[in-house]
Design an enzyme around this catalytic site. Structure first.
Site, PDB file in Angstrom:
ATOM      1  N   CYS A 118       0.831  -1.220   0.000  1.00 62.72           N
ATOM      2  CA  CYS A 118       0.000   0.000   0.000  1.00 62.72           C
ATOM      3  C   CYS A 118       0.856   1.257   0.000  1.00 62.72           C
ATOM      4  CB  CYS A 118      -0.902   0.021   1.223  1.00 62.72           C
ATOM      5  SG  CYS A 118      -2.037  -1.359   1.291  1.00 62.72           S
ATOM      6  N   HIS A 258      -2.278   7.134   4.652  1.00 64.38           N
ATOM      7  CA  HIS A 258      -2.901   5.974   4.003  1.00 64.38           C
ATOM      8  C   HIS A 258      -4.190   5.646   4.745  1.00 64.38           C
ATOM      9  CE1 HIS A 258      -3.689   2.158   2.303  1.00 64.38           C
ATOM     10  NE2 HIS A 258      -3.165   1.431   3.274  1.00 64.38           N
ATOM     11  N   ASN A 288     -10.022   0.582   2.250  1.00 69.96           N
ATOM     12  CA  ASN A 288      -8.582   0.626   1.965  1.00 69.96           C
ATOM     13  C   ASN A 288      -8.372   0.323   0.481  1.00 69.96           C
ATOM     14  OD1 ASN A 288      -5.865   0.123   1.664  1.00 69.96           O
ATOM     15  ND2 ASN A 288      -5.683  -1.147   3.506  1.00 69.96           N
TER      16      ASN A 288
HETATM   17  O1  UT7 Z   1      -2.870  -1.299   4.081  1.00 70.90           O
HETATM   18  C1  UT7 Z   1      -2.467  -2.128   5.129  1.00 70.90           C
HETATM   19  C2  UT7 Z   1      -3.445  -3.229   5.251  1.00 70.90           C
HETATM   20  N1  UT7 Z   1      -4.007  -3.593   6.455  1.00 70.90           N
HETATM   21  C3  UT7 Z   1      -4.318  -2.875   7.558  1.00 70.90           C
HETATM   22  O2  UT7 Z   1      -4.052  -1.736   7.729  1.00 70.90           O
HETATM   23  C4  UT7 Z   1      -5.087  -3.636   8.613  1.00 70.90           C
HETATM   24  C5  UT7 Z   1      -4.617  -3.339  10.014  1.00 70.90           C
HETATM   25  N2  UT7 Z   1      -5.488  -3.999  10.982  1.00 70.90           N
HETATM   26  C6  UT7 Z   1      -6.744  -3.596  11.249  1.00 70.90           C
HETATM   27  O3  UT7 Z   1      -7.223  -2.648  10.654  1.00 70.90           O
HETATM   28  C7  UT7 Z   1      -7.519  -4.328  12.320  1.00 70.90           C
HETATM   29  O4  UT7 Z   1      -6.658  -5.215  12.980  1.00 70.90           O
HETATM   30  C8  UT7 Z   1      -8.765  -5.102  11.781  1.00 70.90           C
HETATM   31  C9  UT7 Z   1      -9.832  -4.109  11.331  1.00 70.90           C
HETATM   32  C10 UT7 Z   1      -8.350  -5.995  10.618  1.00 70.90           C
HETATM   33  C11 UT7 Z   1      -9.360  -5.961  12.868  1.00 70.90           C
HETATM   34  O5  UT7 Z   1      -9.677  -5.194  14.013  1.00 70.90           O
HETATM   35  P1  UT7 Z   1      -9.226  -5.684  15.453  1.00 70.90           P
HETATM   36  O6  UT7 Z   1      -9.778  -4.726  16.430  1.00 70.90           O
HETATM   37  O7  UT7 Z   1      -7.730  -5.863  15.416  1.00 70.90           O
HETATM   38  O8  UT7 Z   1     -10.008  -7.043  15.585  1.00 70.90           O
HETATM   39  P2  UT7 Z   1      -9.407  -8.497  15.818  1.00 70.90           P
HETATM   40  O9  UT7 Z   1      -8.656  -8.980  14.635  1.00 70.90           O
HETATM   41  O10 UT7 Z   1      -8.719  -8.468  17.126  1.00 70.90           O
HETATM   42  O11 UT7 Z   1     -10.737  -9.342  15.921  1.00 70.90           O
HETATM   43  C12 UT7 Z   1     -11.670  -9.155  16.954  1.00 70.90           C
HETATM   44  C13 UT7 Z   1     -12.837 -10.138  16.786  1.00 70.90           C
HETATM   45  C14 UT7 Z   1     -12.402 -11.558  16.473  1.00 70.90           C
HETATM   46  O12 UT7 Z   1     -13.246 -12.427  17.209  1.00 70.90           O
HETATM   47  P3  UT7 Z   1     -12.711 -13.155  18.525  1.00 70.90           P
HETATM   48  O13 UT7 Z   1     -11.531 -13.964  18.073  1.00 70.90           O
HETATM   49  O14 UT7 Z   1     -12.353 -12.043  19.474  1.00 70.90           O
HETATM   50  O15 UT7 Z   1     -13.894 -13.949  18.948  1.00 70.90           O
HETATM   51  C15 UT7 Z   1     -12.685 -11.705  15.006  1.00 70.90           C
HETATM   52  O16 UT7 Z   1     -13.011 -13.032  14.640  1.00 70.90           O
HETATM   53  O17 UT7 Z   1     -13.650  -9.724  15.700  1.00 70.90           O
HETATM   54  C16 UT7 Z   1     -13.894 -10.837  14.822  1.00 70.90           C
HETATM   55  N3  UT7 Z   1     -14.043 -10.348  13.477  1.00 70.90           N
HETATM   56  C17 UT7 Z   1     -15.211  -9.923  12.954  1.00 70.90           C
HETATM   57  N4  UT7 Z   1     -16.449  -9.836  13.485  1.00 70.90           N
HETATM   58  C18 UT7 Z   1     -17.426  -9.327  12.688  1.00 70.90           C
HETATM   59  C19 UT7 Z   1     -13.065 -10.200  12.522  1.00 70.90           C
HETATM   60  N5  UT7 Z   1     -13.607  -9.695  11.408  1.00 70.90           N
HETATM   61  C20 UT7 Z   1     -14.926  -9.498  11.652  1.00 70.90           C
HETATM   62  C21 UT7 Z   1     -15.989  -8.992  10.876  1.00 70.90           C
HETATM   63  N6  UT7 Z   1     -17.211  -8.925  11.451  1.00 70.90           N
HETATM   64  N7  UT7 Z   1     -15.824  -8.561   9.626  1.00 70.90           N
END
Ligand code: UT7
Length: 335
Positions: A118, A258, A288
């Site tokens: 990115c 970004h 994104n």
């Molecule tokens: O350009 C660079 C590319 N990438 C990025 O910049 C991404 C950087 N990371 C992020 O933006 C965040 O880490 C995310 C938005 C991807 C995730 O947010 P988070 O607050 O870090 O959530 P998490 O991964 O800790 O997940 C929390 C919970 C999980 O459930 P459990 O394991 O706590 O039961 C996930 O399974 O949320 C669950 N989850 C969802 N729930 C509903 C993950 N995706 C979803 C979803 N809808 N789409």
């Protein structure tokens, strides 16, 4: 790296293109186990644009490039070099930049793609700037364009809610005295490569029916780890590029980060002590869009009149590689 006053490059024109189709969080609720509340509170995203089946990355890039050329008041033959930053090229080769060169009719231009996750647009901006500073080119077209929808696993709720398609382009050329791109920094840490990758389809894991069955042709990401890296990358990149320009964070009039996640932008700008009033945010409407995100945000900031002549602007991004980069520029209006 600071840019010397002589042959300093600046942005002469900017253009964008986003596909017509909008995919909302409500639409995604019908596709995977997710909901609007989760997506908005964890990422800030409300909707994203998705390319039509017949649209590939070069088609999006071409529209953005044409708009940037018109904005700069230049013709295709005025362009000496085309750099397309993308993670989703039309094909592995030839380069998408060559497809854009042909469709645009830029008969005097060299053309190549640049891959830096990115962060690619700011890497490409920095490269183009060097060609102008060295006196090797007068006008360089820099494009960030993506059809991330094509490498998204629409059954994986961890990733499919985050990304969108789009393109942005700038024409670089000679800047007036005291204006233009003052500095840039480029960072990389390849040890973090597995945190965000597309495992198959290259020479390590060529395409087989097994790689397809295992969904290895889709983007994979460790969101939590990328999040931590991203906040620090924005802070470190901004400070390093500012120092190279001989500026302090207090001198920043406007920041274009970004657009991956509103929480990343909020955390990083808080650490930098930069008010969100001076930050462009459009992740809510585009998600994104990877290499397209910085030019899309810059375009909107310019069109909304939020950037004035003489303002110090920081562009900063992070992404797969891992990579990060920042550029500092003093804005001018190209008349
Ligand atoms: O350009 C660079 C590319 N990438 C990025 O910049 C991404 C950087 N990371 C992020 O933006 C965040 O880490 C995310 C938005 C991807 C995730 O947010 P988070 O607050 O870090 O959530 P998490 O991964 O800790 O997940 C929390 C919970 C999980 O459930 P459990 O394991 O706590 O039961 C996930 O399974 O949320 C669950 N989850 C969802 N729930 C509903 C993950 N995706 C979803 C979803 N809808 N789409």
């Amino acid at each position: 790296m600071p840019m010397t006053e002589q042959n300093r490059a600046g942005i002469l024109g900017i253009g964008v293109y986003v596909p017509e189709k909008v995919l909302t969080n409500d639409d995604l609720e019908k596709m995977v186990d997710t909901n609007d509340e989760w997506i908005r509170s964890r990422s800030g995203i409300r909707e994203r644009h998705i390319a039509a089946p017949e649209e590939a990355t070069s088609d999006l890039a071409l529209q953005a490039a044409r708009n940037a050329l018109a904005d700069a008041g230049l013709k295709p033959d005025d362009i000496d070099l085309i750099i397309v930053a993308t993670n989703t090229p039309d094909t592995l080769f030839p380069a998408t930049a060559c497809l854009v060169q042909d469709k645009l009719g830029a008969r005097k231009a060299g053309a190549f793609d640049l891959l830096a996750g990115c962060t690619g647009f700011i890497y490409a901006l920095s490269v183009g700037t060097q060609f102008i500073s060295a006196g090797a080119c007068k006008h360089v077209l820099v494009v960030g364009a993506e059809t991330l929808s094509r490498i998204t696993n629409w059954e994986d709720r961890n990733t499919c809610v985050l990304f969108g398609d789009g393109a942005g382009a700038v024409v670089l050329g000679p800047a007036p005295a005291g204006r233009g791109i003052l500095s840039s920094m480029l960072g990389s840490d390849g040890s973090g490569g597995p945190l965000l990758d597309l495992p198959a389809g290259g020479s390590r894991l060529p395409a087989t029916s097994e790689t397809v069955d295992k969904k290895l042709h889709f983007l994979h990401m460790n969101g939590r780890e990328v999040f931590k890296f991203a906040v620090k990358a924005i802070e470190d990149g901004t400070l390093e590029a500012l120092a190279a320009a001989g500026l302090k964070k207090e001198d920043v009039n406007f920041l274009i980060p970004h657009q991956a996640n509103i929480r990343i932008i909020e955390a990083a700008t808080k650490r930098l002590g930069i008010s969100l009033d001076n930050v462009q945010i459009n992740v809510d409407r585009y998600g994104n869009t990877s290499t397209a995100s910085v030019p899309l945000a810059l375009y909107e900031a310019v069109r909304e009149g939020r950037i004035k002549d003489g303002d110090n602007i920081v562009l900063v991004a992070f992404g797969a590689g891992l990579t990060w980069a920042a550029a500092v520029m003093r804005w001018f209006v190209n008349k």
